[in-house]
Scaffold this motif. Structure first.
Motif, PDB file in Angstrom:
ATOM      1  N   ALA A 186       0.816  -1.210   0.000  1.00 30.74           N
ATOM      2  CA  ALA A 186       0.000   0.000   0.000  1.00 30.74           C
ATOM      3  C   ALA A 186       0.849   1.259   0.000  1.00 30.74           C
ATOM      4  O   ALA A 186       0.403   2.308  -0.465  1.00 30.74           O
ATOM      5  CB  ALA A 186      -0.942   0.001   1.199  1.00 30.74           C
ATOM      6  N   ALA A 187       2.081   1.191   0.510  1.00 31.68           N
ATOM      7  CA  ALA A 187       2.958   2.364   0.483  1.00 31.68           C
ATOM      8  C   ALA A 187       3.295   2.753  -0.951  1.00 31.68           C
ATOM      9  O   ALA A 187       3.328   3.931  -1.300  1.00 31.68           O
ATOM     10  CB  ALA A 187       4.234   2.082   1.276  1.00 31.68           C
ATOM     11  N   THR A 188       3.538   1.743  -1.800  1.00 27.22           N
ATOM     12  CA  THR A 188       3.793   2.015  -3.217  1.00 27.22           C
ATOM     13  C   THR A 188       2.548   2.592  -3.880  1.00 27.22           C
ATOM     14  O   THR A 188       2.620   3.573  -4.635  1.00 27.22           O
ATOM     15  CB  THR A 188       4.228   0.729  -3.938  1.00 27.22           C
ATOM     16  OG1 THR A 188       5.492   0.309  -3.428  1.00 27.22           O
ATOM     17  CG2 THR A 188       4.343   0.952  -5.439  1.00 27.22           C
ATOM     18  N   ALA A 189       1.401   1.984  -3.595  1.00 35.64           N
ATOM     19  CA  ALA A 189       0.147   2.473  -4.182  1.00 35.64           C
ATOM     20  C   ALA A 189      -0.136   3.906  -3.765  1.00 35.64           C
ATOM     21  O   ALA A 189      -0.571   4.733  -4.576  1.00 35.64           O
ATOM     22  CB  ALA A 189      -1.002   1.556  -3.780  1.00 35.64           C
ATOM     23  N   ALA A 190       0.128   4.229  -2.496  1.00 36.70           N
ATOM     24  CA  ALA A 190      -0.119   5.591  -2.009  1.00 36.70           C
ATOM     25  C   ALA A 190       0.790   6.591  -2.706  1.00 36.70           C
ATOM     26  O   ALA A 190       0.353   7.677  -3.109  1.00 36.70           O
ATOM     27  CB  ALA A 190       0.096   5.646  -0.499  1.00 36.70           C
ATOM     28  N   SER A 191       2.065   6.240  -2.870  1.00 40.23           N
ATOM     29  CA  SER A 191       3.014   7.139  -3.541  1.00 40.23           C
ATOM     30  C   SER A 191       2.632   7.365  -4.995  1.00 40.23           C
ATOM     31  O   SER A 191       2.689   8.493  -5.502  1.00 40.23           O
ATOM     32  CB  SER A 191       4.432   6.564  -3.452  1.00 40.23           C
ATOM     33  OG  SER A 191       4.848   6.415  -2.114  1.00 40.23           O
ATOM     34  N   LEU A 192       2.219   6.301  -5.679  1.00 44.55           N
ATOM     35  CA  LEU A 192       1.803   6.427  -7.077  1.00 44.55           C
ATOM     36  C   LEU A 192       0.536   7.258  -7.196  1.00 44.55           C
ATOM     37  O   LEU A 192       0.382   8.054  -8.129  1.00 44.55           O
ATOM     38  CB  LEU A 192       1.590   5.043  -7.679  1.00 44.55           C
ATOM     39  CG  LEU A 192       2.850   4.199  -7.882  1.00 44.55           C
ATOM     40  CD1 LEU A 192       2.480   2.783  -8.293  1.00 44.55           C
ATOM     41  CD2 LEU A 192       3.763   4.824  -8.941  1.00 44.55           C
TER      42      LEU A 192
END
Length: 415
Positions: free
Chosen positions: A276-282
């Motif tokens: 989810a950290a990657t998804a949030a950054s994207l």
């Protein structure tokens, strides 16, 4: 100030009279972080003054204080204590034997938090910074190399740049630039932002300057071990980026490769949060640089993962970059073959192709410097510079004309 003490007996006895004499109230005197966690819901506390050892300072205690907006000040007796505190993202670490006057000034100054967005920052960055996320599939396509050198090229053109390592599978920016990463900067920023405490002063303290002639920039280092990924919670990333948009013109984020969603990982209750950290950054990104590797395996991985990427971000925000283009892996007309594959299998008409330049890459790694410094005339550096000039900077040309140098640039020069 209402203080909660978690100190050894000797330190507590030395400081107690001065604490009272300076007008503070001691609400509790405890011996362990576990005891403090249990008592916090029943106490009204402004600042926790704790020993920096493992028994008195823990990640669980920090989560409990963060959720209540309580500042933690740590007192370290040994190098091991200091390392432990900084590994948790605590930067408010003082020597255990300092006089109370020094601690008192620190406690009073940190308890009254500065505004998250001050007038100077708003004037300097009226529209907020642009966020550039650098993503690529598994297989080391060059996410970190591209992130570092995009940040360097932007900074060299007068931009105020913050480079962030948000890879929850293990950060690599700090060692690549020769920076210490015992205290993960981005995790600290997220923790402070989650409690509403991330202001300009805190940012200056946790984000070291990567010094390069004509193009310094700030760096928020990543987690040193992959098991610390829970510290990069999506809501905290949202809060941190919101603040960082006010102190920079460009934020470059190196993100993890994994785009799998919660329902795809129902057998693992923890991995969804990690991804989810990657998804949030994207999701927060204004532009996404999608990096693939120019060989049959790398292109296949990229084309499969590119479909998943477009489920997270819109096509208009994605700029495709294919790295290490070389005839030895693809045969005659390697660049033409790459473009044809992208067009045929993904409908991608425009992409930036970066040449394979092992000598330049090795020089940058050996020296722990950017390509701009380690191999300024290399083809790889020229390709990244062209990407910045033709893809990224034209988008922000009006913005750059209005504000060529801003608050962050001035602070770097002053530092």
């Amino acid at each position: 100030m209402r203080l909660l003490l978690i100190l050894d007996h000797a330190t507590e006895d030395r400081l107690l009279a001065d604490i009272v004499e300076h007008g503070h109230t001691v609400v509790a005197r405890l011996l362990s972080s576990r005891e403090a966690e249990a008592r916090l819901p029943d106490l009204e506390v402004d600042v926790v003054l704790a020993g920096a050892g493992r028994s008195t300072l823990s990640a669980d205690l920090l989560r409990a204080t963060d959720s209540r907006g309580i500042r933690v000040v740590a007192l370290a007796s040994t190098d091991l204590d200091r390392h432990h505190a900084r590994s948790l993202g605590i930067h408010e670490v003082l020597e255990a034997d300092v006089a109370w006057g020094e601690i008192d000034a620190f406690v009073r100054g940190s308890a009254v938090l500065g505004a998250r967005v001050d007038e100077t920052a708003e004037a300097a960055h009226p529209r907020g910074a642009r966020v550039i996320a650098v993503w690529g599939p598994a297989g080391a396509p060059g996410r970190t190399t591209l992130s570092i050198n995009v940040a360097a090229e932007l900074a060299a053109r007068g931009r105020d740049v913050v480079l962030i390592d948000a890879d929850t599978y293990g950060g690599a920016i700090a060692p690549a630039l020769g920076l210490l990463d015992e205290a993960p900067g981005f995790a600290s920023a997220c923790r402070l932002a989650g409690s509403g405490s991330l202001d300009r002063a805190e940012f200056d303290r946790i984000a070291p300057v990567y010094s390069a002639a004509g193009g310094p920039f700030r760096v928020l280092t990543g987690i040193p071990t992959s098991r610390r990924w829970p510290e990069l919670a999506p809501d905290r990333i949202d809060a941190a980026i919101e603040v960082l948009r006010t102190v920079a013109t460009d934020i470059v984020i190196d993100v993890g490769f994994n785009l799998e969603a919660d329902d795809e990982l129902s057998s693992d209750l923890f991995s969804p949060r990690r991804n989810a950290a990657t998804a949030a950054s994207l999701r927060l990104a204004d532009d996404v640089l999608a990096v693939g590797l120019a060989d049959p395996i790398g292109l296949a991985r990229f084309l499969r993962a590119h479909v998943d990427l477009l489920d997270v971000v819109s096509t208009s925000r994605v700029h495709v970059v294919i790295n290490r283009v070389r005839g030895s892996a693809l045969g005659i007309d390697a660049a033409g073959q790459v473009r044809q594959s992208l067009r045929r299998f993904a409908g991608i008409e425009t992409a930036t192709l970066l040449p394979h330049d092992q000598r330049a890459s090795d020089a940058a790694i050996l020296l722990a410097r950017t390509l701009r410094e380690a191999a300024p005339r290399s083809g790889l550096r020229a390709g990244i510079r062209g990407l910045v000039d033709t893809v990224l900077l034209p988008i922000a040309a009006d913005d750059l004309a209005v504000r060529p140098r801003r608050a962050l640039r001035r602070s770097l020069a002053a530092g």
